[in-house]
Design a protein around this motif. Structure first.
Motif: not given
Length: 318
Positions: A265-277
């Motif tokens: 719930s606190s992610w932004n797109t930069a953290l989403y990219v990091y979590a997927e990679a």
């Protein structure tokens, strides 16, 4: 007797042929020197920006874990991306950081500019405001874990003044507002300093004339400071738009740990990219990660172009 024709005699205000030739030769030399000076910068820009962006767009069309063969998927990664509730939540958080954080940051910066313009010790106050910009975001994340923990100094101080049930500052529900507040606090001094640097260049006689006309401090800010510093303010708005999308370590350290990412719930797109990679328990999805990165790039590009268009004003000379 023959007289010179008016067509062959130089008229008043006409430029001599020799002067035109010299001007034309100077322009030709400038054109010849344009590419030798510009080409190195264009090459660096192409290698460090255009080539990685092109490779990311190409990778976003494949299914790839970073090691095995690449499987063509076309636009399926983008369809999967917008069906993912985690990405939609991260996109909303990014836009909230960009717009809500931007409005609050610049509102406080304008208020501080209004106050600092009238202060005597404004140089010292500006240095104090700028200090948080010198501290790395990781320090704020670590400090927040200590200050706002259930047994931290903030809750202890609240209990001392009679608050028996202090807020759970770092809970999942309060985590994103805490991140937004910290971001505003660290960025306000930076943009205030930039705006104040522009305000310092405004001649003092303009403020004196407005004061003689009966304008109060707010009216002087509205009719003198804001129009004459508008170009700098528009540049600050673009800087904020770009930097708000790249926030990463602050969110990671506020809600994460050595063994887990922050709550989604606190992610932004930069953290989403990091979590997927770089997932912690699953196979990397580099195709989806690069699709999210490309989407974020397109979003910030569109917002920047629209903002520049809306904030365009005729430049004022003083």
């Amino acid at each position: 007797m023959f007289h010179d024709s008016p067509r062959t005699s130089p008229g008043r205000g006409t430029v001599p042929v020799s002067a035109r030739r010299r001007a034309g030769a100077h322009e030709r030399r400038q054109r010849r020197m344009f590419w030798p000076f510009t080409a190195p910068a264009l090459v660096v820009y192409a290698v460090l920006f255009l080539a990685p962006v092109g490779y990311a767009i190409w990778t976003s069309l494949y299914r790839w874990d970073g090691m095995g063969p690449m499987e063509w998927r076309g636009l399926s990664n983008y369809e999967l991306l917008f069906r993912d509730p985690f990405f939609r939540r991260s996109l909303v958080n990014t836009l909230e950081l960009m717009f809500v954080g931007g409005v609050v940051t610049f509102a406080i910066s304008f208020a501080l500019t209004l106050v600092l313009r009238e202060m005597r010790a404004r140089l010292f106050a500006r240095s104090v405001l700028f200090f948080p910009c010198l501290v790395n975001g990781m320090v704020f994340g670590i400090a927040a874990g200590f200050l706002f923990s259930p047994t931290g100094p903030v809750n202890q101080a609240l209990r001392f003044v009679g608050v028996t049930a202090p807020p759970k500052w770092l809970s999942t529900d309060n985590l994103f507002p805490m991140i937004l507040g910290t971001l505003v606090w660290t960025a306000t001094g930076y943009y205030t300093s930039i705006i104040m640097a522009s305000v310092d260049q405004i001649p003092g006689y303009l403020y004196e004339a407005a004061e003689l006309d009966g304008a109060n401090a707010f009216q002087r800010f509205r009719h003198v400071t804001l129009p004459l510093a508008w170009d700098v303010i528009s540049v600050c708005a673009v800087l904020w738009t770009v930097s708000s999308v790249k926030i990463f370590e602050l969110i990671l350290l506020f809600g994460g740990s050595s063994s887990a990412y922050p709550p989604a719930s606190s992610w932004n797109t930069a953290l989403y990219v990091y979590a997927e990679a770089f997932p912690q328990a699953t196979t990397p999805r580099l195709g989806v990660a690069t699709a999210a990165a490309v989407t974020s790039l397109l979003m910030v590009t569109v917002v920047t172009l629209v903002m520049r268009r809306l904030m365009r004003r005729e430049s004022l000379e003083y």
